[in-house]
Write a protein that holds these residues in place. Structure first.
Motif, short mmCIF file in Angstrom:
data_model
loop_
_atom_site.label_atom_id
_atom_site.label_comp_id
_atom_site.label_asym_id
_atom_site.label_seq_id
_atom_site.Cartn_x
_atom_site.Cartn_y
_atom_site.Cartn_z
N ARG A 1 -6.44 3.64 6.15
CA ARG A 1 -4.98 3.48 6.09
C ARG A 1 -4.41 4.18 4.85
O ARG A 1 -3.34 4.79 4.91
N PHE B 1 -9.21 -0.14 6.51
CA PHE B 1 -8.14 -0.18 5.51
C PHE B 1 -8.23 0.99 4.53
O PHE B 1 -7.22 1.45 4.03
N SER C 1 -7.29 -8.77 0.77
CA SER C 1 -8.11 -9.86 1.31
C SER C 1 -9.15 -10.31 0.29
O SER C 1 -10.22 -10.79 0.65
N MET D 1 0.85 -1.21 0.00
CA MET D 1 0.00 0.00 0.00
C MET D 1 0.88 1.25 0.00
O MET D 1 0.66 2.20 -0.76
N GLN E 1 -0.99 -13.66 3.29
CA GLN E 1 -1.62 -14.40 4.39
C GLN E 1 -3.13 -14.53 4.28
O GLN E 1 -3.80 -14.81 5.26
N GLN F 1 -10.52 -0.37 -1.54
CA GLN F 1 -10.39 -1.79 -1.24
C GLN F 1 -11.38 -2.55 -2.12
O GLN F 1 -12.51 -2.08 -2.30
C1 LIG Z 1 -8.01 -5.05 2.81
C2 LIG Z 1 -6.73 -5.05 3.57
N1 LIG Z 1 -5.84 -4.10 3.29
C3 LIG Z 1 -4.66 -4.03 3.93
C4 LIG Z 1 -4.34 -4.93 4.91
C5 LIG Z 1 -3.06 -4.77 5.62
O1 LIG Z 1 -2.26 -5.84 5.42
P1 LIG Z 1 -1.10 -6.21 6.46
O2 LIG Z 1 -1.75 -6.40 7.79
O3 LIG Z 1 -0.61 -7.50 5.85
O4 LIG Z 1 -0.11 -5.13 6.42
C6 LIG Z 1 -5.24 -5.93 5.24
C7 LIG Z 1 -4.91 -6.91 6.30
O5 LIG Z 1 -5.64 -7.33 7.10
C8 LIG Z 1 -6.46 -6.00 4.55
O6 LIG Z 1 -7.37 -6.94 4.84
#
Ligand SMILES: Cc1ncc(COP(=O)(O)O)c(C=O)c1O
Length: 378
Positions: free
Chosen positions: A91, A88, A168, A66, A190, A135
């Protein structure tokens, strides 16, 4: 005996074939053997992202990709539209601010999908906007955003790119990068890729690569151009997460074997069964009109703390799911069905949720959720 299970939206369970690959003796990365593996991984990632372009690999969690997406495509002072309908989305706003990019947030009520018309409106109002961030699945709310419609809007603006966080989502729900004209698609290891945390991915359209040429933001590790140069030589600029890349080769093989269409259909069935189960228990879905097939967010029953549901599941039933984050904390719990998940996992998970809700004093017909799920899965 404690037999743990995971229905969390990352990390997710890992198939035995991948675990075995992860446990292989370490190899050196500046060798023909590693280069052969990376060559196969490059092809597998193009299949997964449904793109003709290269997919960059970084040793980081998804947030690294990101950050890289912002740092490699924009300049200080640029404006970017950010869809903020969950943790997110927020973020991206924070990352933009950290790099001196002005985020123009489109706030979306948690549990709802963004109206694509709002993005069309924002771009019309300010044609200097350089990027739109969204997202595909907003994990914190279980919402599926209408990325295809939004891409149709953004692709009409030559000076704007669409950055899609598919962390995700990719490998669970459809997101054909080239066909839908997505400019930058991000993923993490993951989730539906069935690997441990530690790899982040970024794929760029030709249009996004042009943005990289004009971008002047500072970057070092997450340098997309440098990484592309190395990747096309089956190498990486720095020491890669070798074992994870070896595991990735195996998980991509499994993905190809099952086939994307079958994978999406499996996730759709599991999600439908989960939603049917929760509804049969008299619970309300948090995102009833825009549910993602990757994760289901459920409102905790009135008077019951969603965090308690999570805690009892973990402590008494050895099942880890996710609670609500930030403003949704205590209000919801989230059951993921992404990656290496099959109908038995879902049925067992629903049974454990029923036992937990009963213990918390919620009144419902025992077995109603399991029955509803089975009727979908039969
Ligand atoms: C939609 C989305 N964006 C970003 C992330 C952030 O990823 P990370 O926790 O691997 O940095 C996640 C993780 O849960 C997520 O589900």
């Amino acid at each position: 005996m404690k037999k743990y299970s995971l229905l969390a939206p990352g990390p997710t369970p890992i198939p035995p074939e991948v675990l075995q690959a992860l446990a292989r003796p370490i190899i050196h990365h500046r060798t023909p053997l590693y280069e052969e593996i990376l060559q196969e991984v490059r092809e597998g990632l193009k299949y997964l992202f449904q793109t003709k372009n290269e997919v960059l690999i970084f040793a980081s969690s998804g947030t690294g990709a990101m950050e890289g997406a912002v740092a490699n495509t924009l300049c200080a002072g640029d404006k970017a539209v950010v869809v903020e309908g969950g943790k997110f989305g927020e973020r991206f706003t924070q990352i933009c601010r950290a790099y001196g990019v002005h985020p123009l947030a489109i706030p979306v009520e948690w549990g709802r999908a963004v109206d694509p018309g709002l993005i069309a409106g924002a771009l019309k109002e300010d044609p200097t906007v350089k990027a739109v961030f969204i997202q595909a699945t907003e994990t914190s709310t279980g919402v599926l955003h209408p990325v295809r419609e939004i891409a149709a809007i953004v692709s009409r603006h030559p000076g704007t790119i669409l950055v899609v966080d598919g962390i995700s989502h990719l490998g669970a729900v459809e997101l054909p990068m080239d066909e839908w004209k997505l400019d930058l698609v991000l993923c993490g290891s993951q989730k539906a890729l069935m690997l441990p945390p530690g790899l982040a991915f970024a794929a760029l359209s030709d249009k996004a690569w042009q943005f990289v040429e004009r971008s002047t933001l500072p970057r070092f590790y997450f340098d997309f151009k440098k990484e592309l140069r190395n990747l096309t030589q089956n190498q990486s600029a720095y020491t890669p997460a070798i074992s994870l890349v070896v595991g990735l080769a195996e998980s991509l093989r499994l993905i190809r074997k099952e086939g994307l269409e079958n994978i999406f259909a499996r996730h759709a069935r599991l999600a439908k069964a989960t939603r049917a189960a929760m509804t049969a228990l008299g619970l309300q879905l948090f995102a009833p009109r825009a549910s993602s097939d990757a994760v289901t967010a459920v409102l905790a029953p009135p008077g019951i703390d969603g965090q308690k549901v999570v805690k009892i599941l973990r402590e008494k039933h050895n099942l880890t799911i996710a609670g609500g984050q930030d403003r949704a904390k205590g209000k919801i719990f989230r059951l993921a069905h992404m990656g290496y998940i099959d109908p038995s996992d879902i049925i067992a998970g629903i049974a454990a949720v029923e036992l937990t809700l009963r213990e918390l004093g919620y009144r419902f017909e025992m077995g109603a959720g399991v029955k509803a799920a089975m009727e979908v899965l039969i």
